[in-house]
Design a protein around this motif. Sequence first.
Motif, PDB file in Angstrom:
ATOM      1  N   UNK A 116       0.830  -1.207   0.000  1.00 25.74           N
ATOM      2  CA  UNK A 116       0.000   0.000   0.000  1.00 25.74           C
ATOM      3  C   UNK A 116       0.867   1.260   0.000  1.00 25.74           C
ATOM      4  N   UNK A 117       2.029   1.179   0.602  1.00 20.34           N
ATOM      5  CA  UNK A 117       2.907   2.338   0.713  1.00 20.34           C
ATOM      6  C   UNK A 117       3.534   2.738  -0.624  1.00 20.34           C
ATOM      7  N   UNK A 118       3.310   1.936  -1.664  1.00 27.89           N
ATOM      8  CA  UNK A 118       3.771   2.283  -3.007  1.00 27.89           C
ATOM      9  C   UNK A 118       2.634   2.801  -3.889  1.00 27.89           C
ATOM     10  N   UNK A 119       1.469   3.037  -3.306  1.00 28.10           N
ATOM     11  CA  UNK A 119       0.287   3.456  -4.068  1.00 28.10           C
ATOM     12  C   UNK A 119      -0.028   4.911  -3.732  1.00 28.10           C
ATOM     13  N   UNK A 120      -0.333   5.740  -4.726  1.00 28.85           N
ATOM     14  CA  UNK A 120      -0.676   7.141  -4.443  1.00 28.85           C
ATOM     15  C   UNK A 120      -1.777   7.240  -3.386  1.00 28.85           C
ATOM     16  N   UNK A 121      -1.669   8.230  -2.514  1.00 32.75           N
ATOM     17  CA  UNK A 121      -2.579   8.358  -1.380  1.00 32.75           C
ATOM     18  C   UNK A 121      -4.044   8.386  -1.790  1.00 32.75           C
ATOM     19  N   UNK A 122      -4.353   9.102  -2.884  1.00 32.94           N
ATOM     20  CA  UNK A 122      -5.763   9.237  -3.255  1.00 32.94           C
ATOM     21  C   UNK A 122      -6.360   7.945  -3.794  1.00 32.94           C
ATOM     22  N   UNK A 123      -5.532   6.921  -4.018  1.00 31.15           N
ATOM     23  CA  UNK A 123      -6.034   5.633  -4.504  1.00 31.15           C
ATOM     24  C   UNK A 123      -6.119   4.588  -3.399  1.00 31.15           C
ATOM     25  N   UNK A 124      -5.612   4.920  -2.223  1.00 31.78           N
ATOM     26  CA  UNK A 124      -5.554   3.905  -1.168  1.00 31.78           C
ATOM     27  C   UNK A 124      -6.913   3.622  -0.534  1.00 31.78           C
ATOM     28  N   UNK A 125      -7.679   4.657  -0.197  1.00 30.48           N
ATOM     29  CA  UNK A 125      -8.992   4.423   0.400  1.00 30.48           C
ATOM     30  C   UNK A 125      -9.931   3.688  -0.553  1.00 30.48           C
ATOM     31  N   UNK A 126     -10.017   4.078  -1.848  1.00 33.84           N
ATOM     32  CA  UNK A 126     -10.854   3.289  -2.764  1.00 33.84           C
ATOM     33  C   UNK A 126     -10.437   1.822  -2.838  1.00 33.84           C
ATOM     34  N   UNK A 127      -9.126   1.564  -2.806  1.00 33.28           N
ATOM     35  CA  UNK A 127      -8.671   0.171  -2.830  1.00 33.28           C
ATOM     36  C   UNK A 127      -9.099  -0.562  -1.564  1.00 33.28           C
ATOM     37  N   UNK A 128      -8.983   0.082  -0.420  1.00 32.42           N
ATOM     38  CA  UNK A 128      -9.419  -0.550   0.826  1.00 32.42           C
ATOM     39  C   UNK A 128     -10.911  -0.879   0.783  1.00 32.42           C
ATOM     40  N   UNK A 129     -11.689  -0.003   0.162  1.00 32.30           N
ATOM     41  CA  UNK A 129     -13.114  -0.274   0.010  1.00 32.30           C
ATOM     42  C   UNK A 129     -13.369  -1.510  -0.825  1.00 32.30           C
ATOM     43  N   UNK A 130     -12.587  -1.692  -1.896  1.00 35.52           N
ATOM     44  CA  UNK A 130     -12.729  -2.884  -2.729  1.00 35.52           C
ATOM     45  C   UNK A 130     -12.322  -4.133  -1.956  1.00 35.52           C
ATOM     46  N   UNK A 131     -11.236  -4.027  -1.209  1.00 32.71           N
ATOM     47  CA  UNK A 131     -10.768  -5.171  -0.427  1.00 32.71           C
ATOM     48  C   UNK A 131     -11.863  -5.639   0.540  1.00 32.71           C
ATOM     49  N   UNK A 132     -12.544  -4.695   1.161  1.00 28.67           N
ATOM     50  CA  UNK A 132     -13.605  -5.056   2.111  1.00 28.67           C
ATOM     51  C   UNK A 132     -14.705  -5.866   1.436  1.00 28.67           C
ATOM     52  N   UNK A 133     -15.019  -5.534   0.180  1.00 30.07           N
ATOM     53  CA  UNK A 133     -16.063  -6.287  -0.524  1.00 30.07           C
ATOM     54  C   UNK A 133     -15.578  -7.662  -0.954  1.00 30.07           C
ATOM     55  N   UNK A 134     -14.275  -7.810  -1.186  1.00 26.97           N
ATOM     56  CA  UNK A 134     -13.738  -9.106  -1.606  1.00 26.97           C
ATOM     57  C   UNK A 134     -13.698 -10.107  -0.466  1.00 26.97           C
ATOM     58  N   UNK A 135     -13.702  -9.614   0.766  1.00 19.68           N
ATOM     59  CA  UNK A 135     -13.635 -10.495   1.922  1.00 19.68           C
ATOM     60  C   UNK A 135     -14.999 -11.109   2.225  1.00 19.68           C
TER      61      UNK A 135
END
Length: 207
Positions: A116-135
């Motif tokens: 995550x620390x290699x991903x632009x900040x503005x893309x991290x929260x949207x990615x976390x939202x996707x991860x939550x749905x994949x679980x």
Amino acid sequence: MTAEDPKDLVRRGYDALSQRYDEAYGSDTKYPSWIASLNARLGKSSTVLDLGCGSGVPLVRDLVAAGHHLTGVDISEVQIQRAQKLVPQAEFIRADATSVDFPDESFDAVVSLYALIHIPLDEQLPLLGKIATWLRPGGWFLCSTGQDEWTGLDENWLNSGVAMWWSHADADTNRGWITQAGLTVEQEEHIPEGDGGHALFWARRPL
């Protein structure tokens, strides 16, 4: 994508230094305890996604050996090629973690260590939202994030002459983002490294 794109810097950096990165960090003593803790939380033959899987060693390799079904995603073609050779029993996808998608409730756990620390900040929260749905409900998310806020470039990463780029918010912000994504933070710890360190989060999708 241009040469100045930070994701391209990350991709090219790991393409160039895949082997050297493993030599520097692959045997780090913290990984076995994290893997053992995750394995203890998983049921038999669980499905696990590793975002930023690198060469697949040690996490994918060890979880496959424990009987789980692993999918690894990494932006580096060299990392994926090495992972396919080192852990042929797993499935690997060469892709930007923010661009992949999976059906809802596909995984019992998602792991993202030092990615995550290699991903632009503005893309991290949207990615976390996707991860939550994949679980799946009750599924675990294990991730490392920045402890302190910092964005920057190292022109001589691992004393190699190769550039690498990072961007991370502080631990409080990351905790808030994980919660905002719909996950419950169950455990958090500071992982020292040099003069600073990272935050490690164990979060869970509510049942």
